[in-house]
Design an enzyme around this catalytic site. Structure first.
Site, PDB file in Angstrom:
ATOM      1  CE  LYS A 184      -3.501   5.296  -1.605  1.00  0.00           C
ATOM      2  NZ  LYS A 184      -4.537   5.903  -2.476  1.00  0.00           N
TER       3      LYS A 184
ATOM      4  CE1 TYR B 294      -3.705   2.544   0.914  1.00  0.00           C
ATOM      5  CE2 TYR B 294      -2.081   3.376   2.482  1.00  0.00           C
ATOM      6  CZ  TYR B 294      -3.269   3.527   1.794  1.00  0.00           C
ATOM      7  OH  TYR B 294      -4.029   4.665   1.975  1.00  0.00           O
TER       8      TYR B 294
END
Length: 232
Positions: free
Chosen positions: A148, A144
Site C-alpha cells: 500500500k 500489506y
C-alpha cells in the site's frame, strides 16, 4: 451521443461492485476488470489465472480495453482491486503473503496507471486504493503495508509533471470498510467506525464530476467515527 466510459479495476469485489452499480446508474458505460466477471457491467474483462506475470496480465488487459474503447477516452479509472494480508517477518508465510499483497495492490495499480496513460481524458480521474495504516509502520502486516505504501508513492508520482498521465490522480486510504466479509470476520467490532462502501463511491463520483472538489496527488485518508465519514 454515446455514454462516457469508466473503468473499474476490481469491479467484482465488494467496493468495486458498488462502483460498477453507481456509475451504471449515472449513465456511464462501465468496463470491469477482475479475475471474474460482473454481469452488471457493460463490459467485463476476466483476467485468466494462467497469466501469472505482470507483463502478461498487462498485455492481455490492454488489448481487451483497446478493442472495447475503439479510440474513445475514459472519464475515470477506479482501481480498487486488492485484499488484506497479515503477518510479520517471523510469520510462516511472510514471503508468500507479501508476494500476494504486491500482486493484488501494486500490480493492479501499475496496470491501471498504464491504462490511464493511454486512455484517460485530459481532465479525467485516476483513483488508486492505498490504506491509512500504511502511512506509518505496519509490523503486524508488513507485506500489506509495504504494498500500500508503494501505491501511495505511485499516486504522488503520477500527479507530477512528466509522469505520462494527463488527468487527475488521487489515492483513497480507508481504515476499515463496511463489508459483509469484514462483519463476518469481526462481528463484535464497532461498525459505526467503519466506512460504508456507498460513501466512498459517492465521493469518487463527486471528484469526477466536480474537479475543484479534489486535489490531484493527494492521499485522502478516510476515517469514520460515530457513522460520520471524513476525507482528509
Amino acid at each position: 451521443m454515446a455514454s462516457p466510459f469508466v473503468i473499474v479495476y476490481g469491479g467484482s469485489g465488494a467496493l468495486g461492485s458498488v462502483a460498477v452499480r453507481l456509475f451504471k446508474q449515472r449513465m456511464y458505460q462501465v468496463i470491469n476488470i477482475d479475475l471474474s466477471s460482473n454481469d452488471s457491467a457493460d463490459h467485463s474483462i476476466a483476467v485468466p489465472s494462467s497469466l501469472q506475470t505482470l507483463s502478461e496480465q498487462s498485455t492481455y488487459i490492454a488489448d481487451k480495453v483497446s478493442v472495447i474503447l475503439n479510440d474513445n477516452k475514459v472519464d475515470a479509472i477506479v482501481c480498487v482491486a486488492g485484499g488484506w494480508q497479515g503477518g510479520n517477518a517471523a510469520s510462516k508465510d511472510f514471503i508468500g503473503s507479501a508476494d500476494k499483497s504486491i500482486k493484488q495492490s501494486v500490480n493492479t495499480s501499475l496496470i491501471a496507471s498504464s491504462l490511464a496513460a493511454r486512455h484517460l481524458s485530459s481532465n479525467g480521474l485516476l483513483v488508486l486504493a492505498g490504506a491509512a495504516p500504511a502511512l506509518k509502520g505496519t509490523p503486524g502486516m508488513i507485506g500489506y503495508g509495504m504494498a500500500k505504501a508503494a501505491v501511495h508513492h505511485l499516486v504522488t508520482s503520477l500527479a507530477m509533471p512528466g509522469s505520462g498521465v494527463d488527468g487527475r490522480v488521487v489515492g483513497i486510504l480507508p481504515v476499515t470498510l463496511d463489508t459483509e466479509e469484514n462483519r463476518s470476520a469481526m462481528p463484535a467490532a464497532d461498525f459505526s467506525s467503519w466506512t460504508p462502501l456507498t460513501t466512498v463511491v459517492e465521493k469518487i463520483y463527486t471528484w469526477l464530476t466536480s474537479p475543484a472538489e479534489c486535489e490531484s496527488g493527494k492521499l485522502y485518508s478516510i476515517t469514520t467515527e460515530n457513522s460520520v465519514t471524513k476525507f482528509e
